[in-house]
Design an enzyme around this catalytic site. Sequence first.
Site, PDB file in Angstrom:
ATOM      1  N   LYS A   1       0.856  -1.184   0.000  1.00  0.00           N
ATOM      2  CA  LYS A   1       0.000   0.000   0.000  1.00  0.00           C
ATOM      3  C   LYS A   1       0.887   1.227   0.000  1.00  0.00           C
ATOM      4  CE  LYS A   1      -4.490   0.888   0.150  1.00  0.00           C
ATOM      5  NZ  LYS A   1      -5.602   0.063  -0.382  1.00  0.00           N
TER       6      LYS A   1
HETATM    7  P1  NAD Z   1     -12.953   7.624  -2.973  1.00  0.00           P
HETATM    8  O1  NAD Z   1     -11.941   8.669  -2.717  1.00  0.00           O
HETATM    9  O2  NAD Z   1     -13.444   7.415  -4.369  1.00  0.00           O
HETATM   10  O3  NAD Z   1     -14.241   7.905  -2.062  1.00  0.00           O
HETATM   11  C1  NAD Z   1     -14.187   8.066  -0.681  1.00  0.00           C
HETATM   12  C2  NAD Z   1     -15.542   8.597  -0.254  1.00  0.00           C
HETATM   13  O4  NAD Z   1     -15.605   8.638   1.158  1.00  0.00           O
HETATM   14  C3  NAD Z   1     -15.815  10.016  -0.736  1.00  0.00           C
HETATM   15  O5  NAD Z   1     -17.167  10.135  -1.095  1.00  0.00           O
HETATM   16  C4  NAD Z   1     -15.528  10.850   0.499  1.00  0.00           C
HETATM   17  O6  NAD Z   1     -16.192  12.103   0.492  1.00  0.00           O
HETATM   18  C5  NAD Z   1     -16.056   9.925   1.550  1.00  0.00           C
HETATM   19  N1  NAD Z   1     -15.560  10.201   2.877  1.00  0.00           N
HETATM   20  C6  NAD Z   1     -14.296  10.486   3.277  1.00  0.00           C
HETATM   21  N2  NAD Z   1     -14.251  10.700   4.585  1.00  0.00           N
HETATM   22  C7  NAD Z   1     -15.532  10.541   5.020  1.00  0.00           C
HETATM   23  C8  NAD Z   1     -16.130  10.630   6.272  1.00  0.00           C
HETATM   24  N3  NAD Z   1     -15.380  10.942   7.311  1.00  0.00           N
HETATM   25  N4  NAD Z   1     -17.471  10.383   6.357  1.00  0.00           N
HETATM   26  C9  NAD Z   1     -18.213  10.072   5.269  1.00  0.00           C
HETATM   27  N5  NAD Z   1     -17.677   9.978   4.046  1.00  0.00           N
HETATM   28  C10 NAD Z   1     -16.368  10.207   3.943  1.00  0.00           C
HETATM   29  O7  NAD Z   1     -12.384   6.280  -2.357  1.00  0.00           O
HETATM   30  P2  NAD Z   1     -12.804   4.783  -2.685  1.00  0.00           P
HETATM   31  O8  NAD Z   1     -11.874   4.270  -3.696  1.00  0.00           O
HETATM   32  O9  NAD Z   1     -14.268   4.718  -2.893  1.00  0.00           O
HETATM   33  O10 NAD Z   1     -12.411   4.092  -1.310  1.00  0.00           O
HETATM   34  C11 NAD Z   1     -13.316   4.062  -0.197  1.00  0.00           C
HETATM   35  C12 NAD Z   1     -12.897   2.915   0.706  1.00  0.00           C
HETATM   36  O11 NAD Z   1     -12.942   1.714  -0.056  1.00  0.00           O
HETATM   37  C13 NAD Z   1     -11.491   2.995   1.283  1.00  0.00           C
HETATM   38  O12 NAD Z   1     -11.465   2.399   2.552  1.00  0.00           O
HETATM   39  C14 NAD Z   1     -10.688   2.163   0.312  1.00  0.00           C
HETATM   40  O13 NAD Z   1      -9.494   1.681   0.893  1.00  0.00           O
HETATM   41  C15 NAD Z   1     -11.681   1.078   0.027  1.00  0.00           C
HETATM   42  N6  NAD Z   1     -11.420   0.335  -1.201  1.00  0.00           N
HETATM   43  C16 NAD Z   1     -11.429   0.936  -2.414  1.00  0.00           C
HETATM   44  C17 NAD Z   1     -11.153   0.178  -3.543  1.00  0.00           C
HETATM   45  C18 NAD Z   1     -11.180   0.773  -4.927  1.00  0.00           C
HETATM   46  O14 NAD Z   1     -10.996   0.012  -5.896  1.00  0.00           O
HETATM   47  N7  NAD Z   1     -11.440   2.044  -5.085  1.00  0.00           N
HETATM   48  C19 NAD Z   1     -10.867  -1.177  -3.427  1.00  0.00           C
HETATM   49  C20 NAD Z   1     -10.885  -1.762  -2.161  1.00  0.00           C
HETATM   50  C21 NAD Z   1     -11.164  -0.993  -1.056  1.00  0.00           C
END
Ligand code: NAD
Length: 439
Positions: free
Chosen positions: A124
């Site tokens: 990561k």
């Molecule tokens: P992203 O940046 O696209 O979206 C994150 C979202 O969370 C945004 O809408 C943001 O405004 C919101 N957010 C941030 N802090 C917040 C809070 N305190 N309260 C409410 N909403 C909040 O990110 P993503 O890629 O969607 O990732 C989100 C989660 O999913 C993370 O934990 C990431 O590690 C996990 N994840 C993502 C992927 C991927 O392929 N994108 C894969 C596996 C896991």
Amino acid sequence: MSGTRKDGEQGGSQGVTRRHMTLSAYDNAMTQFDQAIKVLGLKPNQVAMIKDPRKVIILTLPVRMDDGRIEVFTAYRVQHSIVRGPAKGGVRYHQDVTLDEVKALALWMTMKCAVVDIPFGGGKGGIVVDPTRLSRSELENLSRRYFAALADDIGPDQDVPAPDVNTNAQVMAWFMDTYSMHFKRHLPAVVTGKPLQVGGSRGRDIATAQGVVFCLEEAADHLKMDLKGATVAIQGFGNAGANAARLLAEKGARIVAISDVTGGYQNDAGIDVEAAIAWKKEHNGLLTRFETSKKAKAMKNPMQLLELPVDILIPAALENQITGENAPRVRARVVAEAANGPCTPDADEVLNAKGTFIIPDILCNAGGVTVSYFEWVQNRVGFYWPLEQVIQELRRVMATSFHAVLDASIQYKVPMRVAAFIVAINRLTAAAELRGLYA
Ligand code: NAD
């Protein structure tokens, strides 16, 4: 509430961010790991081969800003494991990124790749930056500087980054270009989550959410519940959250609450997800004042989204959102962890005691890394799959993995999270023993 307090660190204006900073994600990951080790009764040497990160890189990145100033950023890359293949995992841009968090996320990636049985280890990366205060060119300069600094440690056979919070396909294109220019050859397999035009895979954009939905379908089957008409609350409306909302709405589920950094928005009759996605597009990627669209009410306290009486709760934002403190008030029947590490071990204890069915992150959100693997394969072969093939293969991987974890949960009489770690650790230990020590 247990966990390590990070002295002096303050989150943003929201309670959720502060909560996120007061617990050590790595301590939580270690607790989860140790729970599985205890059940398996592994010997200390077996544990030593797989537990700690193999490499931790800390970088100082000087970047030229638009006004000519040089600003210095701290960044990390942690390669937790290369036992089952190259390290694999996203890069996060966030002002609250810490080494502790990146180490936890890297360990979870190792476990995740093993749970879905793809030939990768775990890694990561993160940069301590609030990307919203950077211009596009500053963001590009920072991204290129980060990748150039990592050039010797990453590569299609070493470590393959991908998007995470606040990074996207454009950032991956900059990463790929920097690396390819550096080594003077086209090397798309160094990073996944790229745009389609430069070697991305069809379906990667929705893969994490699609994987969550495939898990939910299997869970619904197991629990004899119907996704059609099920009520859903989703925290976080980014790649994972917004796509999950869309896919579940298409299946007839009722999305009653969504949230992002700007707040929480609720509509018991069901939020018009397409309207929310369109709103976000028009408002710089945020749900800012979505209530003025009259499609939902603003929630007084967005954290209450986690406590709504819904069938399915999907935390899709950051770590440490459901803790020992608020878990007693969580009323969802199923918690599908789209985010990494949203429930602390304290929360697990409470939720397990009341029979909440948790689909743990290292299984639930593994659709993203699975399609990243498909992308890496396509890049190396130079032959690109149609979307139907990607989705079909993803469905197969997610359903098989769900049942491997469910079977372990029944066999060892443990909750799904411990079972997922057991599946992963068994595969890792087997690989480590077969490989032995080089020197
Ligand atoms: P992203 O940046 O696209 O979206 C994150 C979202 O969370 C945004 O809408 C943001 O405004 C919101 N957010 C941030 N802090 C917040 C809070 N305190 N309260 C409410 N909403 C909040 O990110 P993503 O890629 O969607 O990732 C989100 C989660 O999913 C993370 O934990 C990431 O590690 C996990 N994840 C993502 C992927 C991927 O392929 N994108 C894969 C596996 C896991």
